[in-house]
Design an enzyme around this catalytic site. Structure first.
Site, short mmCIF file in Angstrom:
data_model
loop_
_atom_site.label_atom_id
_atom_site.label_comp_id
_atom_site.label_asym_id
_atom_site.label_seq_id
_atom_site.Cartn_x
_atom_site.Cartn_y
_atom_site.Cartn_z
N GLU A 183 0.83 12.06 -8.89
CA GLU A 183 0.12 13.32 -8.68
C GLU A 183 0.99 14.54 -8.97
OE1 GLU A 183 -1.59 13.72 -4.75
OE2 GLU A 183 -2.53 15.63 -5.20
N SER B 67 -14.29 8.03 2.34
CA SER B 67 -14.21 7.52 0.98
C SER B 67 -15.46 7.77 0.15
CB SER B 67 -13.97 6.02 1.04
OG SER B 67 -14.20 5.45 -0.23
N LEU C 30 3.00 5.56 -4.39
CA LEU C 30 2.73 4.56 -5.42
C LEU C 30 3.61 4.75 -6.64
CD1 LEU C 30 -1.14 4.26 -5.21
CD2 LEU C 30 0.57 2.62 -4.46
N ALA C 31 3.72 6.00 -7.10
CA ALA C 31 4.51 6.25 -8.31
C ALA C 31 5.99 5.98 -8.06
CB ALA C 31 4.29 7.68 -8.78
N ARG D 12 -16.77 14.28 -8.43
CA ARG D 12 -16.49 15.01 -7.21
C ARG D 12 -16.72 16.51 -7.33
NH1 ARG D 12 -11.02 11.65 -5.50
NH2 ARG D 12 -12.18 9.84 -4.77
#
Lengths: 656, 269
Positions: free
Chosen positions: A442, A301, A60-61, A347
């Site tokens: 990330e 997910s 994505l980046a 999380r």
């Protein structure tokens, strides 16, 4: 053999150099990004084509950055290790992407997304960065919809939202259980459009194996063509690392098999500081390990926690089948301990709680190493077809792997390594301590503190690529003197030589153990001692073990074949060699941080209720490590960037 | 370890593998036979190959090269012919999600690369599928520069269209459709992209140009034509429907009849 260090001073040194400059703008939080954008120097349209950006990684980046920079008129070259840019691991993200649109009218705002992210990160992220992230989150959704990302919609044709952990609003946009895939395809298509127009040169199946720094500025990379084995140099005016996280240091993780730290690590060894390496995210809902053959773990997910209820039997060693355990004998422990967030706690908290249940002897499944995620009540309430519509593909994936039908039997889950909040240190411009080297997604450390909230990784990757780097890279081009550099420069020769020597050495070692055997052993050490629970004793033990294992690796690894063809074990061996060095730094970072925060849980520092206890007095900073070689063994010195919290009050996190 | 499936016996499966080995695109290929013992039924197909490769490496023999990455059926990297079927015997399943419990002890398994003129072989089971990228580069996108989008909810899309679009967008670009097709046609792949974008309101302005450009590139890459055999849909790990090929044909026909030739290429920006 290595002696085991006992004091911090033997582990590392403290840097005396000037403190890190985060370049965060001042003034009211909500105006900082606007102000900064105005203050940044611009490159005029005609001059843009004179600058050449090398983008490494096409997740994505990387894909969003490469496409956006090419649209602006810069020359762009893009590199990926896969056969196609579309295969980057962003593709596997399931649940969704956050944005502060407040379409559901449930009280969301930029400020609330900012607040949730800072708090969710347990106050170890930079406020200015997080605020900007929340601000551009809305532009991302607009951009993706315009590209044709088929987000879920309501019957009226407008976009649907769902909830994720750590928030009490529904702000997550999703495309079934394949949100990462759809967002990546959007970015990939934008990238391929630029490739088709001749504005981006694509180098697939190229792995970056070194960074080239000329006169203190990042000016190029050295790659290996993984088909022909050719070692090649590429020169440019800026290098963008968009190479993802390093969760595979644990061997078993939800990361794709090729995800690795090598590009970031090579940059680190060329001078880029590495920040908060011990901040790793262990995701609570993953399919448990089934055997020693296991090559990777599969995540389910977080969106499942919207409808699934997490529980274990109240009594230790209760081996009855779940449907014969009556409600009164079930412990819905997240709902019990955290009534206001229930199953949707962040999380780190959900993972730790699962570990506590298993450690307490109340785990389920054959080896007692899992907890239930149960859809019985949701199916009763909404009907099976509704649940199928929401999670069908996830349920199917679960059944493929476990051979159990989650519509009938509760899923069994256990935490697994998923994401790394740590990464290359960057300033507000996403620039590392090596000028001209930018790090996105990330691979950098910047926005998630010590724990990332669900559906925020996609947001950050795209924010960095679409809406931050197109502005901040201009300042680098416009304000620095960038003389012409070609790959004939001595620095390229030296880096190529170093890469060739490393490859040659790996092939020549001719030992007795495979790369995977070493990798598994390293992973186990990291999981046992630098995973969900960490202690001085365990970490110190691990440090000694890692060092000896690393020595053994370099003497006894077996890499067959040659450089000049597809050679999976050679590729792997280089990555594992770097993981060994990273592992050492992670352990040192975890040892030095004598507090618990987010995913970093030092057993010595917990509250009476078993929650993480931060030490803001001593550790409210980013730990950024500088690499130095000392007689063959790596050494590090610690730089710190103090964190100040002006908008969100530093408090003990509570989700009760 | 708790494998959990005792019905296959504690010793696991004993298999005979015939695997296509070929050093490079120029070299001559051949099947080689490898017996493999004690395979756990809980392993994925790729984990079974990992075990083989570990064994080969320890014996000093070159491991089998294959493409793989996410191992959860979404990246589209893996793909091989397993007993003549692209991705093997399980419906809607990529090779990495195929588990050995689908096989029984004593089985013989033939493993080959995806074969198509447009997918040149690189080594063993690894093929070059960059033709797909070149097709996307010609038109598989919506031309919208970063920053120029309007509010996401200002353009409603009917739920049924968005759902159909998503069905098509689920394509992982693995190439199984091509490998399964007797004509090595890429029309399911292209049809899926044409449908994904064309069904959405934001994809409408470029609908004609897109289909013409993508089909032209598809032909240039050497893919064949659809013969209505539907092996592609049967092999597709994401169950992409052949309905998308019908949509591709319809769009192509319409675009061919109405589009001015010059606008098939040109600037996207």
């Amino acid at each position: 053999m290595h002696s085991t260090p006992t004091t911090a001073s033997e582990l590392f040194t403290r840097a005396s150099a000037a403190k890190l400059d985060s370049k965060c703008p001042s003034g009211p939080m909500s105006e900082r990004w606007d102000k900064h954008r105005f203050d940044l120097k611009l490159v005029n349209p005609a001059n843009k084509r004179k600058f050449h950006a090398l983008v490494v990684g096409t997740g994505l980046a990387g894909a969003s950055a490469a496409a956006s920079l090419a649209e602006l008129g810069y020359q762009v070259s893009v590199f990926c290790i896969h056969d196609s840019p579309r295969r980057a691991h962003s593709i596997a993200a399931q649940g969704g992407i956050n944005a502060a649109k407040n379409y559901p009218n449930d009280g969301d705002s930029i400020r609330r997304l900012f607040y949730d992210t800072v708090k969710g990160g347990d106050f170890r992220a930079r406020e200015s960065n997080v605020y900007r992230l929340a601000q551009v989150s809305n532009n991302i959704i607009d951009q993706c919809v315009a590209q044709g990302v088929p987000f879920a919609r309501e019957y009226g044709g407008l976009l649907d939202n769902r909830s994720f952990g750590g928030a009490q609003v529904s702000r997550t946009f999703y495309a079934r259980g394949q949100t990462g895939q759809q967002l990546l395809l959007g970015a990939y298509q934008a990238l391929m459009r630029q490739v088709g127009l001749g504005r981006v040169t694509l180098h697939a199946r190229h792995e970056m194996l070194d960074l080239v720094v000329v006169d203190g500025i990042a000016r190029g990379i050295v790659t290996r063509d993984v088909v022909s084995g050719e070692i090649e140099s590429y020169a440019g005016d800026a290098v963008l690392l968009c190479t993802g996280g390093y969760g595979n240091v644990f061997y078993l993780s939800t990361n794709a098999k090729k995800s690795n730290v090598t590009a970031a690590w090579r940059a680190h060894k060329r001078g880029a500081l590495f920040a908060n390496p011990c901040f790793t995210q262990i995701h609570p809902t993953c399919i448990p390990v089934s055997g020693s053959h296991q090559s990777k773990l599969t995540l389910m997910s977080e969106s499942l926690r919207n409808d699934g209820r997490v529980w274990v039997p109240k009594n230790k060693g209760d081996k009855r089948s779940p449907d014969s355990i009556p409600d009164g004998e079930r412990d819905y422990y997240l709902e019990r301990r955290y009534p206001s967030f229930g199953n949707l706690v962040p999380r780190d908290i959900a993972s730790r709680a699962a570990k506590q249940m298993v450690d307490d002897g109340r785990g389920v499944g054959g080896n007692g190493m899992s907890v239930f995620l149960d859809f019985r009540d949701a199916i009763k309430r909404d009907g099976e077809s509704k649940i199928r519509e929401r999670y069908g593909n996830l349920f199917q994936m679960y059944e493929r792997i476990t051979d159990e039908d989650p519509y009938r039997v509760p899923m069994r889950m256990y935490p697994a390594v998923h994401y790394t909040m740590g990464g290359v240190w960057v300033d507000y411009n996403l620039e590392s301590t090596v000028p001209g080297l930018f790090v996105l997604g990330e691979a950098n450390f910047s926005d998630h503190g010590a724990n990332r909230l669900g559906a925020s990784a996609l947001m950050q990757g795209l924010a960095d690529g679409y809406f931050v780097i197109p502005y901040t890279i201009g300042a680098h081009f416009a304000s620095r003197k960038l003389g012409k550099v070609t790959t004939e420069h001595e620095a390229f020769r030296e880096a190529e030589g170093a890469v060739r020597a490393r490859v040659k050495k790996l092939l020549a070692t001719d030992g007795r153990r495979t790369v995977d055997q070493f990798h598994r052993q390293l992973g186990l050490l990291m999981w046992d001692h630098c995973g969900m629970g960490r202690s001085e004793k365990g970490l110190t033990h691990a440090l000694g073990q890692i060092r000896s294992l690393r020595d053994e690796f370099h003497q006894d690894v077996r890499v067959l074949g040659e450089n000049e063809s597809v050679n999976m074990s050679l590729e792997n061996a280089g990555r594992v060699a770097d993981f060994f060095e990273l592992a050492e730094l992670m352990v040192i970072d975890a040892l030095h941080r004598r507090e618990s925060c987010g995913g970093h849980f030092r057993e010595e520092y917990q509250t009476e209720e078993g929650e993480a206890r931060r030490d803001d007095e001593n550790f409210c900073y980013v730990a950024a490590w500088e690499h130095a070689q000392a007689g063959g063994a790596p050494r590090w010195s610690l730089h710190t960037e103090p964190l100040s919290f002006e908008e969100v009050k530093l408090t003990q996190r509570s989700y009760k | 370890m708790s494998a959990g499936h005792d019905d296959h016996g504690t010793g696991g499966l004993d298999l005979t593998l015939h695997i296509w080995r070929q050093e490079s695109s120029e070299a001559e290929g051949r099947f080689e036979t490898y017996p493999l013992h004690g395979v756990s039924p809980d392993m994925s197909f790729l984990e079974m190959l990992d075990v083989l490769n570990e064994q080969l490496t320890l014996e000093g023999r070159d491991p089998v090269a294959f493409d793989h990455d996410c191992r959860e059926g979404i990246c589209g990297s893996c793909g091989m012919m397993i007993n003549g079927q692209a991705h093997g015997p399980e419906r809607e399943t990529a090779t990495c999600q195929l588990h050995m419990r689908r096989f029984k002890s004593g089985d013989t398994i033939f493993i080959e690369p995806f074969r198509a003129r447009a997918f040149p072989l690189l080594k063993d089971l690894v093929v070059d599928r960059s033709a797909f990228d070149r097709i996307i580069a010609k038109g598989g996108f919506i031309s919208v520069n970063t920053g120029s989008a309007r509010d996401a909810n200002s353009l409603p899309a009917a739920k049924q269209d968005a759902d159909l679009s998503m069905d098509a967008a689920a394509c992982i670009g693995c190439g199984a459709c091509v490998a399964a097709c007797p004509n090595a046609a890429a029309m399911l792949f292209v049809g899926a992209k044409v449908s994904h974008l064309g069904l959405l309101p934001q994809g409408k302005p470029e609908r004609s140009r897109r289909v013409l450009a993508m089909v032209a590139q598809m032909d240039a890459e050497g893919f064949g034509n659809c013969g209505n055999i539907y092996e592609c849909e049967a092999a597709c790990p994401k169950a992409i429907s052949v309905e998308n090929i019908a949509r591709l044909n319809r769009d192509y026909l319409l675009a061919s009849a109405t589009e001015r030739p010059s606008s098939a290429q040109g600037e996207g920006a």
